[in-house]
Design a protein around this motif. Structure first.
Motif, PDB file in Angstrom:
ATOM      1  N   SER A   5       2.106  32.507   3.849  1.00 21.81           N
ATOM      2  CA  SER A   5       1.432  32.366   2.552  1.00 21.81           C
ATOM      3  C   SER A   5      -0.070  32.612   2.612  1.00 21.81           C
ATOM      4  CB  SER A   5       1.696  30.968   1.982  1.00 21.81           C
ATOM      5  OG  SER A   5       0.974  29.994   2.717  1.00 21.81           O
ATOM      6  N   HIS A   6      -0.609  32.850   3.817  1.00 19.70           N
ATOM      7  CA  HIS A   6      -2.060  33.046   3.923  1.00 19.70           C
ATOM      8  C   HIS A   6      -2.398  33.789   5.212  1.00 19.70           C
ATOM      9  CE1 HIS A   6      -6.201  31.432   2.784  1.00 19.70           C
ATOM     10  NE2 HIS A   6      -6.422  32.023   3.949  1.00 19.70           N
ATOM     11  N   ALA A   7      -2.691  35.079   5.061  1.00 19.68           N
ATOM     12  CA  ALA A   7      -3.095  35.903   6.213  1.00 19.68           C
ATOM     13  C   ALA A   7      -4.332  36.690   5.805  1.00 19.68           C
ATOM     14  CB  ALA A   7      -1.966  36.847   6.591  1.00 19.68           C
ATOM     15  N   HIS A   8      -5.013  37.270   6.815  1.00 23.46           N
ATOM     16  CA  HIS A   8      -6.152  38.157   6.530  1.00 23.46           C
ATOM     17  C   HIS A   8      -5.918  39.482   7.240  1.00 23.46           C
ATOM     18  CE1 HIS A   8      -8.459  34.955   4.605  1.00 23.46           C
ATOM     19  NE2 HIS A   8      -8.194  34.167   5.634  1.00 23.46           N
ATOM     20  N   LEU A   9      -4.861  40.165   6.826  1.00 19.35           N
ATOM     21  CA  LEU A   9      -4.476  41.425   7.480  1.00 19.35           C
ATOM     22  C   LEU A   9      -5.504  42.531   7.281  1.00 19.35           C
ATOM     23  CD1 LEU A   9      -0.655  41.757   6.775  1.00 19.35           C
ATOM     24  CD2 LEU A   9      -1.790  41.301   8.964  1.00 19.35           C
ATOM     25  N   GLY A  91      -8.361  33.668  -4.820  1.00 18.46           N
ATOM     26  CA  GLY A  91      -8.888  32.883  -3.695  1.00 18.46           C
ATOM     27  C   GLY A  91      -9.038  33.756  -2.467  1.00 18.46           C
ATOM     28  N   GLU A  92      -9.554  33.256  -1.346  1.00 18.47           N
ATOM     29  CA  GLU A  92      -9.690  31.844  -1.249  1.00 18.47           C
ATOM     30  C   GLU A  92     -11.060  31.401  -1.728  1.00 18.47           C
ATOM     31  OE1 GLU A  92     -10.061  30.354   2.946  1.00 18.47           O
ATOM     32  OE2 GLU A  92      -9.397  32.367   3.423  1.00 18.47           O
ATOM     33  N   ILE A  93     -11.050  30.281  -2.434  1.00 16.74           N
ATOM     34  CA  ILE A  93     -12.277  29.709  -2.973  1.00 16.74           C
ATOM     35  C   ILE A  93     -12.315  28.227  -2.591  1.00 16.74           C
ATOM     36  CG2 ILE A  93     -12.468  31.323  -4.894  1.00 16.74           C
ATOM     37  CD1 ILE A  93     -11.161  29.218  -6.704  1.00 16.74           C
ATOM     38  N   ILE A 151      -3.432  24.169  -1.511  1.00 17.81           N
ATOM     39  CA  ILE A 151      -4.533  23.757  -0.645  1.00 17.81           C
ATOM     40  C   ILE A 151      -4.185  24.348   0.715  1.00 17.81           C
ATOM     41  CG2 ILE A 151      -5.965  21.877   0.186  1.00 17.81           C
ATOM     42  CD1 ILE A 151      -5.611  21.818  -2.876  1.00 17.81           C
ATOM     43  N   HIS A 152      -4.917  25.384   1.107  1.00 14.44           N
ATOM     44  CA  HIS A 152      -4.547  26.090   2.327  1.00 14.44           C
ATOM     45  C   HIS A 152      -5.190  25.427   3.532  1.00 14.44           C
ATOM     46  CE1 HIS A 152      -6.948  28.886   4.840  1.00 14.44           C
ATOM     47  NE2 HIS A 152      -7.903  28.624   3.999  1.00 14.44           N
ATOM     48  N   CYS A 153      -4.592  25.617   4.698  1.00 20.60           N
ATOM     49  CA  CYS A 153      -5.107  25.016   5.938  1.00 20.60           C
ATOM     50  C   CYS A 153      -5.413  23.545   5.711  1.00 20.60           C
ATOM     51  CB  CYS A 153      -6.395  25.689   6.370  1.00 20.60           C
ATOM     52  SG  CYS A 153      -6.172  26.799   7.704  1.00 20.60           S
ATOM     53  N   THR A 201      -0.277  31.435   8.531  1.00 21.07           N
ATOM     54  CA  THR A 201      -0.936  31.648   9.832  1.00 21.07           C
ATOM     55  C   THR A 201      -2.457  31.579   9.723  1.00 21.07           C
ATOM     56  OG1 THR A 201      -0.939  34.044   9.504  1.00 21.07           O
ATOM     57  CG2 THR A 201       0.901  33.083  10.778  1.00 21.07           C
ATOM     58  N   ASP A 202      -3.039  31.989   8.580  1.00 26.75           N
ATOM     59  CA  ASP A 202      -4.492  32.185   8.459  1.00 26.75           C
ATOM     60  C   ASP A 202      -4.968  33.166   9.546  1.00 26.75           C
ATOM     61  OD1 ASP A 202      -6.934  31.911   7.160  1.00 26.75           O
ATOM     62  OD2 ASP A 202      -7.511  30.106   8.231  1.00 26.75           O
ATOM     63  N   CYS A 203      -4.073  34.079   9.951  1.00 28.27           N
ATOM     64  CA  CYS A 203      -4.428  35.017  11.009  1.00 28.27           C
ATOM     65  C   CYS A 203      -5.560  35.938  10.542  1.00 28.27           C
ATOM     66  CB  CYS A 203      -3.204  35.837  11.412  1.00 28.27           C
ATOM     67  SG  CYS A 203      -2.571  36.914  10.099  1.00 28.27           S
TER      68      CYS A 203
END
Ligand SMILES: [Zn+2]
Ligand SMILES: [Zn+2]
Length: 258
Positions: A5-9, A91-93, A151-153, A201-203
Motif C-alpha cells: 500500500s506504500h512504495a516509492h518505486l 499524499g504522502e502529507i 496512517i502510513h508507517c 514496504t515504504d521501499c
C-alpha cells in the motif's frame, strides 16, 4: 495476492533495475502496488509509472520534508496530475518533527492546505507522522474529507491507533513490525481489528527482517504480512486476503484490476 500500500518505486534507487523489481513483486504474489509521490517531481514520475503498469497505482502530494519547496503553482499542477485515472490517493502529507527538514509552522500550514485539497479532489489521504502524534491527530480531527485514509508507517501506541480508527482511518504496518524491539507496535497489531490493517514496504526504505540493511522492495511485503499473522495468530492467507481487501476499499481499487 498482496497489496503493497506504500512504495516509492519512482525514486532513483530503482533507476537501474525498476523492471526487474516490478517483475519480482508480481512473481511473489504482490498484485498491486501504490507508489507514493513526496513532491511535485516525484508525483509526476509516480503517475507516469502507474500509467505504464496495470498493477501500479499512484498517490500525489508533498511530504513534510519537502513542503518548503511548494510555490504558487504547485497545488494547481498536483490538481492536474490527480486527473489521471490511476491516481487513487493524495499524499504522502503530514508532519515530521523528527528530522524537521521544513520548519514546524510551515509543515502544519501546508498539511492543512493539502488536507483541504484532498477533500476538494475527493481523494483519500496517506498520512506521514513521525514524532508528531498529538499534532497529527489534532489536524485530522478538523478535516472535512469524506473519503478516509491511511496512517502510513504507523509508529504510535494503541491509544493513538484507537483515535485514528475512531476517525475512520486505516493503519498501515511497515517492516519495523518485524524488528525484535517493536513491542509497542506488536501491541497495536494485536489489539486492532484485521479489517483496519494494511501492509506496506515504504521501499526503498525500512527493509523488514531478514532483509535489513539492504534496499527494500515490494516483494518483501510478504515478510510483514507473515509477522502480522504470527502476532494475531491467524493464517498468512487470512492476513493476505484482508489487508488486500482493506487497501482496495480505502483506495477504491476494483478487485478485477488486481
Ligand atoms: Zn512517510
Ligand atoms: Zn513513504
Amino acid at each position: 495476492m498482496l497489496v503493497d500500500s506504500h512504495a516509492h518505486l519512482e525514486m532513483e534507487e530503482f533507476d537501474g533495475d525498476r523492471e526487474a523489481v516490478i517483475r519480482r513483486a508480481q512473481e511473489s504474489g504482490v498484485d498491486c502496488i501504490v507508489t507514493v509521490g513526496v513532491n511535485l517531481e516525484d508525483s509526476r514520475k509516480a503517475v507516469a509509472l502507474a500509467e505504464r503498469y496495470d498493477t501500479i497505482y499512484a498517490s500525489v502530494g508533498v511530504h513534510p520534508h519537502d513542503v518548503k519547496g511548494i510555490d504558487e503553482t504547485t497545488y494547481d499542477l498536483l490538481r492536474e496530475l490527480s486527473g489521471s485515472g490511476k491516481v487513487v490517493a493524495y499524499g504522502e502529507i503530514g508532519l515530521d518533527f523528527f528530522r524537521n527538514l521544513s520548519p514546524k509552522d510551515l509543515q502544519i500550514r501546508r498539511f492543512g492546505e493539502q488536507l483541504e485539497l484532498a477533500a476538494e479532489l475527493g481523494l483519500p489521504v496517506i498520512i506521514h507522522d513521525r514524532e508528531a502524534h498529538r499534532e497529527t491527530v489534532e489536524m485530522l480531527k478538523g478535516r472535512k474529507g469524506e473519503r478516509g485514509g491511511v496512517i502510513h508507517c504507523f509508529s504510535g501506541d494503541y491509544d493513538m491507533a484507537a483515535r485514528c480508527l475512531d476517525m475512520g482511518f486505516y493503519i498501515s504496518m511497515p517492516g519495523t513490525i518485524t524488528y525484535r524491539k517493536s513491542e509497542m507496535l506488536g501491541d497495536v497489531v494485536r489489539k486492532i481489528p484485521l479489517d483496519r490493517l494494511l501492509v506496506e514496504t515504504d521501499c526503498p526504505f525500512l527493509s523488514p527482517e531478514p532483509k535489513r540493511g539492504k534496499r527494500n522492495e515490494p516483494a518483501y511485503v510478504a515478510y510483514i504480512a507473515r509477522r502480522i499473522a504470527q502476532i494475531k495468530d491467524l493464517s498468512f492467507e487470512e492476513v493476505e486476503r484482508m489487508t488486500s481487501q482493506n487497501a482496495r476499499d480505502v483506495f477504491g481499487i476494483k478487485a478485477e484490476t488486481l
